[in-house]
Design an enzyme around this catalytic site. Structure first.
Site, short mmCIF file in Angstrom:
data_model
loop_
_atom_site.label_atom_id
_atom_site.label_comp_id
_atom_site.label_asym_id
_atom_site.label_seq_id
_atom_site.Cartn_x
_atom_site.Cartn_y
_atom_site.Cartn_z
N ASN A 142 -55.47 2.65 -41.94
CA ASN A 142 -56.88 2.82 -41.62
C ASN A 142 -57.72 2.03 -42.62
OD1 ASN A 142 -57.48 4.61 -43.97
ND2 ASN A 142 -56.12 6.02 -42.88
N LYS A 169 -38.12 -7.41 -37.44
CA LYS A 169 -39.42 -7.72 -36.84
C LYS A 169 -39.29 -7.81 -35.32
CE LYS A 169 -42.98 -11.28 -36.54
NZ LYS A 169 -43.41 -12.63 -36.96
N LEU A 180 -53.00 18.81 -46.95
CA LEU A 180 -53.82 19.95 -47.36
C LEU A 180 -53.24 21.27 -46.88
CD1 LEU A 180 -57.49 18.66 -46.95
CD2 LEU A 180 -56.40 19.47 -49.05
#
Length: 405
Positions: A208, A287, A306
């Site tokens: 991200n 790949k 968390l």
């Protein structure tokens, strides 16, 4: 604040004009400021300007000894509680790293035994040059606090990393370093930062846009306020945080392992990282080639850091989470706060300018377990970090029967 002597060393770069604002901020906060300049710095800003702001003559001639009873660079070094060099040019950084002393700024640096803060400012390519990065690494190893330069348009016409940190951010770091209370002294904090990477094949991966800047700002401010800090970082382009234990990881699984180990003897977890939520169920060993056709990539969830830490945390540990949203930030934040069993969550709308990824500012809302909602204005990430750390301190102080700082 009571009178405290701060040395401000000004290097010869276009950012020298910002030193006037830095001196003004420091004087307004009650510090006694003595400015030192290189000869080249006087070409960019007149010493008279800084003298008017600080009410002290500016020293830039190494052979000028206004008081015959003392040696100027030794005397000012002895009286200083902190030495900040801003802007620090590539040339000045090289001198500092290798112990050269041919002007008032560098000569005093060798004589000073106080904490030193360096605020680099230069062209983006100069900052990225291996020699400059090597010299900055030498300074960090010696315990010098090296601030990250800002990103944006530069005087040379380029856009990139190299802007001198803003004077208010430098002032914030100075205040934290000189805080009499060192209010987080003894607190053991684990901080996560940056993205994680989930491999598809040896070339491609899922990740991200997280830059890690918020987590690194938290680590720097926590160190400055006296905390013992472990920074568990995913892949970033940021410099190590001086004074923090650095733990580098790649995947979400690795980040969880790093956090679990660090939390065995920690008081607080601040999960500022943006770990990937999904990973390929199968990683291709080679790949994937186009001639092999369109790959079918099945995803599976990564470990929830968390939630996992919440299930295993011991009495007295404090958990802080982050939520990057694009809508309904408060409602989504409250839901995550409850679901993860957090004490505090920091939420923001990353679609808003200046509050998203890879910028030096943020605009967040702090939601606490007690129901408090504290929206903060747009501010530098270092200032946001200080507000979060202060909130953590208050949360721990409100608890009865456990160790607080």
């Amino acid at each position: 604040m009571e009178q405290k002597s701060i040395l401000v060393g000004v290097g010869g770069g276009i950012a020298a004009y910002k030193s006037a604002a830095l001196c003004s901020f420091l004087v307004k906060r009650g510090f006694d400021v003595q400015v030192l300049m290189t000869e080249h710095a006087t070409r960019f800003i007149q010493p008279l300007t800084l003298q008017a702001l600080t009410k002290h003559p500016v020293i830039f001639d190494t052979f000028a000894e206004p008081n015959p009873s003392e040696i100027a660079h030794i005397a000012v070094a002895d009286r200083a509680l902190l030495y900040v060099i801003a802007p620090a040019t590539a040339n000045l950084i090289a001198k500092l790293a290798h112990g050269l002393a041919d002007d008032m700024v560098t000569t005093t640096a060798l004589a000073a035994t106080c904490k030193t803060v360096v605020a680099p400012a230069m062209n983006v390519h100069m900052y990225d040059h291996p020699a400059v990065q090597h010299n900055l690494g030498i300074l960090r190893e010696r315990g010098v606090i090296v601030m990250d330069p800002g990103e944006g348009p530069l005087a040379c016409g380029y856009t990139g990393k190299g802007r001198m940190p803003e004077p208010e951010d430098i002032t914030s770091v100075i205040e934290a370093l000189l805080s009499e209370s060192r209010d987080l002294l003894g607190l053991r904090i684990v901080i996560t930062a940056g993205p994680t990477v989930e491999d598809i094949d040896p070339v491609r991966y899922l990740s991200n846009r997280s830059s890690g800047k918020m987590g690194y700002a938290l680590a720097r401010q926590a160190v400055a306020r006296g905390a013992s800090v472990t920074l568990v970082s995913g892949p970033t382009h940021l410099d190590p945080v001086s004074g923090a234990k650095m733990v580098y990881v790649r995947s979400t699984e690795q980040m969880l392992s790093g956090v679990q180990e660090a939390m065995e003897d920690a008081d607080v977890l601040i999960a500022a990282a943006a770990p990937a939520d999904y990973r390929p169920a199968r990683v291709f060993g080679q790949k994937w080639k186009k001639l092999d056709g369109l790959p079918q990539i099945e995803l599976e969830e990564t470990p929830d850091i968390l939630a996992t830490i919440n299930r295993s945390r011991v009495h007295g540990q404090t958990l802080v989470g982050f939520a990057a949203e694009t809508r309904d930030v408060v409602s989504f934040g409250k839901r995550k706060l409850e679901e993860k069993g957090l004490d505090l969550i920091v939420v923001n709308d990353v679609s808003q300018p200046g509050a998203g990824f890879d910028v030096d500012t943020n605009q967040v809302v702090l939601l606490s377990k007690s129901g408090d909602v504290d929206p903060l204005p747009m501010m530098a990430k270092s200032s946001v970090a200080d507000r979060i750390l202060t909130q953590v301190k208050q949360i721990r102080g409100q608890r009865n029967g456990e160790r607080t700082v």
